[in-house]
Scaffold this motif. Structure first.
Motif, PDB file in Angstrom:
ATOM      1  N   GLU A   1       0.829  -1.008  -0.355  1.00 29.66           N
ATOM      2  CA  GLU A   1       0.083   0.042   0.119  1.00 29.66           C
ATOM      3  C   GLU A   1       0.731   1.155  -0.222  1.00 29.66           C
ATOM      4  O   GLU A   1       0.330   2.448  -0.468  1.00 29.66           O
ATOM      5  N   VAL A   2       2.063   1.166   0.499  1.00 35.00           N
ATOM      6  CA  VAL A   2       2.970   2.200   0.675  1.00 35.00           C
ATOM      7  C   VAL A   2       3.668   2.525  -0.672  1.00 35.00           C
ATOM      8  O   VAL A   2       3.612   3.718  -1.214  1.00 35.00           O
ATOM      9  N   HIS A   3       4.004   1.635  -1.384  1.00 36.77           N
ATOM     10  CA  HIS A   3       4.792   1.760  -2.644  1.00 36.77           C
ATOM     11  C   HIS A   3       4.136   1.044  -3.704  1.00 36.77           C
ATOM     12  O   HIS A   3       4.186  -0.318  -3.932  1.00 36.77           O
ATOM     13  N   GLU A   4       3.073   1.822  -4.633  1.00 34.05           N
ATOM     14  CA  GLU A   4       2.206   0.909  -5.390  1.00 34.05           C
ATOM     15  C   GLU A   4       2.871   0.339  -6.596  1.00 34.05           C
ATOM     16  O   GLU A   4       2.047  -0.464  -7.227  1.00 34.05           O
ATOM     17  N   HIS A   5       4.069   0.393  -6.815  1.00 41.20           N
ATOM     18  CA  HIS A   5       4.836  -0.400  -8.117  1.00 41.20           C
ATOM     19  C   HIS A   5       5.235  -1.751  -7.711  1.00 41.20           C
ATOM     20  O   HIS A   5       5.365  -2.638  -8.465  1.00 41.20           O
ATOM     21  N   MET A   6       5.188  -2.066  -6.427  1.00 39.88           N
ATOM     22  CA  MET A   6       5.397  -3.533  -5.917  1.00 39.88           C
ATOM     23  C   MET A   6       4.572  -4.422  -6.096  1.00 39.88           C
ATOM     24  O   MET A   6       3.126  -4.122  -5.992  1.00 39.88           O
ATOM     25  N   ARG A   7       4.961  -5.650  -6.827  1.00 36.12           N
ATOM     26  CA  ARG A   7       4.087  -6.813  -7.060  1.00 36.12           C
ATOM     27  C   ARG A   7       4.976  -8.022  -6.877  1.00 36.12           C
ATOM     28  O   ARG A   7       5.859  -8.193  -6.951  1.00 36.12           O
ATOM     29  N   GLY A   8       3.877  -8.992  -6.311  1.00 34.14           N
ATOM     30  CA  GLY A   8       4.417 -10.309  -6.069  1.00 34.14           C
ATOM     31  C   GLY A   8       3.406 -11.499  -6.058  1.00 34.14           C
ATOM     32  O   GLY A   8       2.165 -10.900  -6.154  1.00 34.14           O
ATOM     33  N   THR A   9       3.666 -12.593  -6.225  1.00 35.89           N
ATOM     34  CA  THR A   9       2.954 -13.826  -6.513  1.00 35.89           C
ATOM     35  C   THR A   9       3.232 -15.038  -5.786  1.00 35.89           C
ATOM     36  O   THR A   9       4.338 -15.297  -5.716  1.00 35.89           O
ATOM     37  N   ILE A  10       2.239 -15.447  -5.008  1.00 34.82           N
ATOM     38  CA  ILE A  10       2.430 -16.732  -4.276  1.00 34.82           C
ATOM     39  C   ILE A  10       1.496 -17.823  -5.001  1.00 34.82           C
ATOM     40  O   ILE A  10       0.243 -17.575  -5.060  1.00 34.82           O
ATOM     41  N   LEU A  11       1.980 -18.975  -5.260  1.00 34.56           N
ATOM     42  CA  LEU A  11       1.346 -20.017  -5.839  1.00 34.56           C
ATOM     43  C   LEU A  11       1.254 -21.046  -4.748  1.00 34.56           C
ATOM     44  O   LEU A  11       1.959 -21.646  -4.414  1.00 34.56           O
ATOM     45  N   VAL A  12      -0.219 -21.685  -4.488  1.00 37.54           N
ATOM     46  CA  VAL A  12      -0.380 -22.448  -3.471  1.00 37.54           C
ATOM     47  C   VAL A  12      -0.853 -23.719  -4.212  1.00 37.54           C
ATOM     48  O   VAL A  12      -1.832 -23.499  -4.859  1.00 37.54           O
ATOM     49  N   VAL A  13       0.040 -24.618  -4.263  1.00 33.53           N
ATOM     50  CA  VAL A  13      -0.505 -25.830  -5.042  1.00 33.53           C
ATOM     51  C   VAL A  13      -0.552 -27.236  -3.946  1.00 33.53           C
ATOM     52  O   VAL A  13      -0.207 -27.204  -3.090  1.00 33.53           O
ATOM     53  N   GLU A  14      -1.454 -27.955  -4.457  1.00 28.77           N
ATOM     54  CA  GLU A  14      -1.706 -29.409  -3.699  1.00 28.77           C
ATOM     55  C   GLU A  14      -0.856 -30.486  -3.957  1.00 28.77           C
ATOM     56  O   GLU A  14      -1.357 -31.531  -4.306  1.00 28.77           O
TER      57      GLU A  14
END
Length: 216
Positions: free
Chosen positions: A148-161
């Protein structure tokens, strides 16, 4: 004896039995094209306040589905750091049941939040050295991370079974060890908008090589 594989500087699988009855899948997939890094403003003077480039685009591969969730009390806690004003790693794959922490390694406040349906997060703002409580990833799917502080930041977590998964290197190479023999579905995550499906039949002790690069 247990086996884990390391790609792109991280161990991205839960320990799985490795012996004469298991197999290995290795190969190559297409990773998204790298975009030119257009630096946003730095947040102060000195190297510690400089916005560094994000991680290069990577893909993820996992074998099988429907495996029981890991026990959070017995599973290694994974880390997604805020460092250089980016999420690192930018792509993390974990088995269901895995706890994840989000330490701040930058000299300014960060926040971590997600509106993803499988795991809504809002950890608030926290300063360097602070570590909000770990979050157990208990539902399969993709979680998009934002600050919320730095709008350019992006990340992804993939949760798999499944415990059989890999994050590729920047060239698209992957290797997954400890797979039980048989027929298995395979998923290849290329971006939030593109996931491919394949199937493999693998024999005990086999090292199966696959080339799943997209045709130009």
């Amino acid at each position: 004896m247990f086996s884990a594989f390391v790609l792109w500087g991280q161990t991205d699988t839960a320990p799985v039995p490795n012996g004469a009855g298991s197999a290995t899948l290795k190969g190559k997939v297409t990773v998204p094209a790298k975009k030119p890094f257009s630096a946003v403003k730095d947040y102060g003077s000195g190297p510690a306040f400089k916005v560094l480039p994000p991680d290069p685009p990577l893909a993820a591969v996992w074998v099988g589905s429907g495996q029981p969730a890991a026990d959070p009390a017995k599973t290694e806690v994974r880390r997604v750091e805020q460092k250089g004003f980016q999420f690192r790693p930018s792509l993390l794959v974990v088995q269901t049941g895995t706890p994840v922490i989000f330490p701040n390694e930058d000299p300014l406040y960060h926040s971590v939040f997600s509106y993803s349906p499988i795991k809504r997060l809002d950890l608030g703002r926290f300063r360097q050295g602070e570590e909000p409580p770990s979050v157990v990833m208990d539902q399969p799917g993709a979680i998009q991370l934002f600050c919320e502080v730095h709008e350019h930041m992006r990340g992804t977590i993939l949760v798999v079974e499944t415990p059989w998964f890999a994050v590729t290197d920047p060239e698209g190479n992957f290797e997954i060890a400890g797979i039980p023999p048989g027929k298995h579905p395979v998923k290849i995550w290329l971006s939030p908008k593109e996931t491919l499906e394949r199937e493999v039949e693998i024999q005990a002790g086999e090292v199966l090589e696959a080339d799943w690069r997209k045709t130009p």
